[in-house]
Write a protein that holds these residues in place. Structure first.
Motif, PDB file in Angstrom:
ATOM      1  N   ALA A  98      44.130   0.009  57.082  1.00  0.00           N
ATOM      2  CA  ALA A  98      44.678  -0.687  55.922  1.00  0.00           C
ATOM      3  C   ALA A  98      44.371   0.072  54.632  1.00  0.00           C
ATOM      4  O   ALA A  98      45.209   0.147  53.722  1.00  0.00           O
ATOM      5  CB  ALA A  98      44.129  -2.106  55.855  1.00  0.00           C
ATOM      6  N   GLY A 102      47.217   1.278  52.409  1.00  0.00           N
ATOM      7  CA  GLY A 102      47.259   0.648  51.090  1.00  0.00           C
ATOM      8  C   GLY A 102      46.925   1.599  49.970  1.00  0.00           C
ATOM      9  O   GLY A 102      47.391   1.430  48.828  1.00  0.00           O
ATOM     10  N   ALA A 163      48.650  -9.017  51.538  1.00  0.00           N
ATOM     11  CA  ALA A 163      48.609  -7.794  50.728  1.00  0.00           C
ATOM     12  C   ALA A 163      49.852  -6.946  50.967  1.00  0.00           C
ATOM     13  O   ALA A 163      50.421  -6.364  50.024  1.00  0.00           O
ATOM     14  CB  ALA A 163      47.348  -7.001  51.052  1.00  0.00           C
ATOM     15  N   ALA A 164      50.292  -6.864  52.228  1.00  0.00           N
ATOM     16  CA  ALA A 164      51.491  -6.093  52.544  1.00  0.00           C
ATOM     17  C   ALA A 164      52.719  -6.678  51.853  1.00  0.00           C
ATOM     18  O   ALA A 164      53.576  -5.940  51.343  1.00  0.00           O
ATOM     19  CB  ALA A 164      51.700  -6.049  54.055  1.00  0.00           C
ATOM     20  N   ILE A 167      52.666  -5.629  48.178  1.00  0.00           N
ATOM     21  CA  ILE A 167      53.086  -4.237  47.976  1.00  0.00           C
ATOM     22  C   ILE A 167      54.602  -4.106  48.150  1.00  0.00           C
ATOM     23  O   ILE A 167      55.270  -3.366  47.407  1.00  0.00           O
ATOM     24  CB  ILE A 167      52.359  -3.302  48.954  1.00  0.00           C
ATOM     25  CG1 ILE A 167      50.842  -3.373  48.729  1.00  0.00           C
ATOM     26  CG2 ILE A 167      52.832  -1.861  48.787  1.00  0.00           C
ATOM     27  CD1 ILE A 167      50.038  -2.590  49.746  1.00  0.00           C
ATOM     28  N   LEU A 186      49.214  -9.096  46.010  1.00  0.00           N
ATOM     29  CA  LEU A 186      48.441  -7.997  46.586  1.00  0.00           C
ATOM     30  C   LEU A 186      46.957  -8.169  46.310  1.00  0.00           C
ATOM     31  O   LEU A 186      46.123  -8.031  47.213  1.00  0.00           O
ATOM     32  CB  LEU A 186      48.920  -6.666  46.004  1.00  0.00           C
ATOM     33  CG  LEU A 186      47.994  -5.455  46.189  1.00  0.00           C
ATOM     34  CD1 LEU A 186      47.799  -5.135  47.658  1.00  0.00           C
ATOM     35  CD2 LEU A 186      48.522  -4.253  45.423  1.00  0.00           C
ATOM     36  N   ASN A 190      44.059  -8.717  49.065  1.00  0.00           N
ATOM     37  CA  ASN A 190      43.004  -7.712  49.155  1.00  0.00           C
ATOM     38  C   ASN A 190      41.625  -8.333  48.946  1.00  0.00           C
ATOM     39  O   ASN A 190      40.674  -8.028  49.664  1.00  0.00           O
ATOM     40  CB  ASN A 190      43.262  -6.618  48.120  1.00  0.00           C
ATOM     41  CG  ASN A 190      42.353  -5.430  48.307  1.00  0.00           C
ATOM     42  OD1 ASN A 190      41.919  -5.135  49.411  1.00  0.00           O
ATOM     43  ND2 ASN A 190      42.053  -4.745  47.219  1.00  0.00           N
ATOM     44  N   SER A 248      53.644   2.186  52.241  1.00  0.00           N
ATOM     45  CA  SER A 248      52.326   1.569  52.126  1.00  0.00           C
ATOM     46  C   SER A 248      52.350   0.140  52.656  1.00  0.00           C
ATOM     47  O   SER A 248      51.471  -0.262  53.424  1.00  0.00           O
ATOM     48  CB  SER A 248      51.879   1.587  50.664  1.00  0.00           C
ATOM     49  OG  SER A 248      50.641   0.919  50.505  1.00  0.00           O
ATOM     50  N   ALA A 249      53.362  -0.635  52.263  1.00  0.00           N
ATOM     51  CA  ALA A 249      53.473  -2.017  52.734  1.00  0.00           C
ATOM     52  C   ALA A 249      53.632  -2.076  54.249  1.00  0.00           C
ATOM     53  O   ALA A 249      52.990  -2.891  54.928  1.00  0.00           O
ATOM     54  CB  ALA A 249      54.656  -2.702  52.048  1.00  0.00           C
ATOM     55  N   VAL A 252      50.235  -1.249  56.003  1.00  0.00           N
ATOM     56  CA  VAL A 252      49.271  -2.350  55.967  1.00  0.00           C
ATOM     57  C   VAL A 252      49.682  -3.447  56.937  1.00  0.00           C
ATOM     58  O   VAL A 252      48.840  -4.027  57.642  1.00  0.00           O
ATOM     59  CB  VAL A 252      49.137  -2.913  54.538  1.00  0.00           C
ATOM     60  CG1 VAL A 252      48.247  -4.155  54.525  1.00  0.00           C
ATOM     61  CG2 VAL A 252      48.556  -1.858  53.608  1.00  0.00           C
TER      62      VAL A 252
END
Length: 293
Positions: A98, A102, A163-164, A167, A186, A190, A248-249, A252
């Motif tokens: 992650a 992330g 969080a995903a 993002i 996010l 996190n 990134s999303a 994660v």
């Protein structure tokens, strides 16, 4: 676990206040000036810590640990403990995956604010403040409830999923307000995820091994951040800012789903049983409770 939550809440509060202060300073100072002031605060911290020569330690612990254990040996013993404690290796791999995924968006933050959303330094500061507020909210809401181990494992993976989503919203945001919403989500995910994985370590690790486990995780996290920054630079250059946020999303989210599936196969025994299993056949050196954090 409550102590871990309190400690992380204090750290997150400090980070949020720092982001608020940075946002205000960016309105009157250049980014270089803010960085110089940031460096000065580190210098002050070093000076204060340098004057701290003693720690309040129970005499019984001082008598039990005459020779300190080397850092390499501590990391090696932490790795051995990680393999022995059920679910700990899955947690480690998920956390590091992650962070690697992330971390890609950290490089793209200023570019998203300035080049994509055209909101300048103030917009970048606003994004950071929104993340800080979300971090604080997620941490405050992370107090242990229900079954300590099982419920925390489930909520950890849900937090990564949150969080995903945050993002992904940032990646698709057409304007600054939508991006701020993504930052808030996010940050909350996190904050909750970090508090949860620290609580899980606290609950499933023998007290005298917590320092070893946390030390190993901190070292691995630092390496993952460095790798993420290197990859992010190349991704932003080759693919673009929004595309890097999308990757990134997705990364994660994949880490959360794979980790959840793997963790479901782990026997959710009581914490005391996990502690006993982790010590069978081991040759761990005694660990000072002061270092357990």
């Amino acid at each position: 676990a409550a102590a871990v939550t309190s400690r992380w809440t204090m750290i997150t509060l400090g980070e949020m206040l720092g982001l608020l202060l940075a946002a205000a300073m960016l309105l009157v100072l250049s980014p270089e000036g803010v960085l110089l002031l940031d460096a000065a605060t580190f210098a002050v911290s070093i000076a204060v810590l340098g004057r701290t020569t003693t720690l309040d330690r129970p005499k019984v612990l001082e008598q039990a640990h005459e020779a300190p254990v080397g850092a390499v040996r501590m990391l090696r013993e932490g790795a051995r403990a990680t393999r022995r404690i059920p679910g700990m290796l899955v947690l480690f791999v998920t956390v590091l995956s992650a962070i690697l995924a992330g971390g890609l968006m950290n490089v793209g933050d200023p570019l998203l604010a300035r080049n994509v959303l055209h909101s300048g330094n103030s917009g970048f500061a606003a994004l950071k403040v929104a993340i800080g507020v979300g971090l604080l909210l997620g941490t405050v809401l992370s107090g242990p409830r229900g079954n300590p181990v099982e419920s925390m494992r489930s909520s950890y993976f849900r937090a990564l999923g949150m969080a995903a989503v945050g993002i992904a919203i940032m990646a698709a945001s057409p304007d600054l307000p939508i991006a701020l919403l993504g930052c808030l989500i996010l940050g909350a995910g996190n904050g909750l995820a970090v508090a949860r994985h620290l609580q899980l370590i606290q609950l499933t690790t023998p007290e005298r091994l917590i320092g070893r486990i946390n030390g190993l995780l901190n070292a691995a996290e630092a390496a993952a951040f460095v790798a993420a920054f290197v990859v992010a630079g190349a991704a932003v250059t080759v693919l673009g800012v929004r595309e890097t946020f999308a990757i990134s999303a997705a990364g994660v989210l994949v880490a959360a789903v794979v980790g959840f599936v793997r963790m479901r196969k782990v026997d959710l025994s009581a914490p005391s049983t996990l502690a006993d299993q982790s010590l069978q056949g081991s040759t761990f050196a005694p660990v000072d409770r002061v270092s357990s954090g």
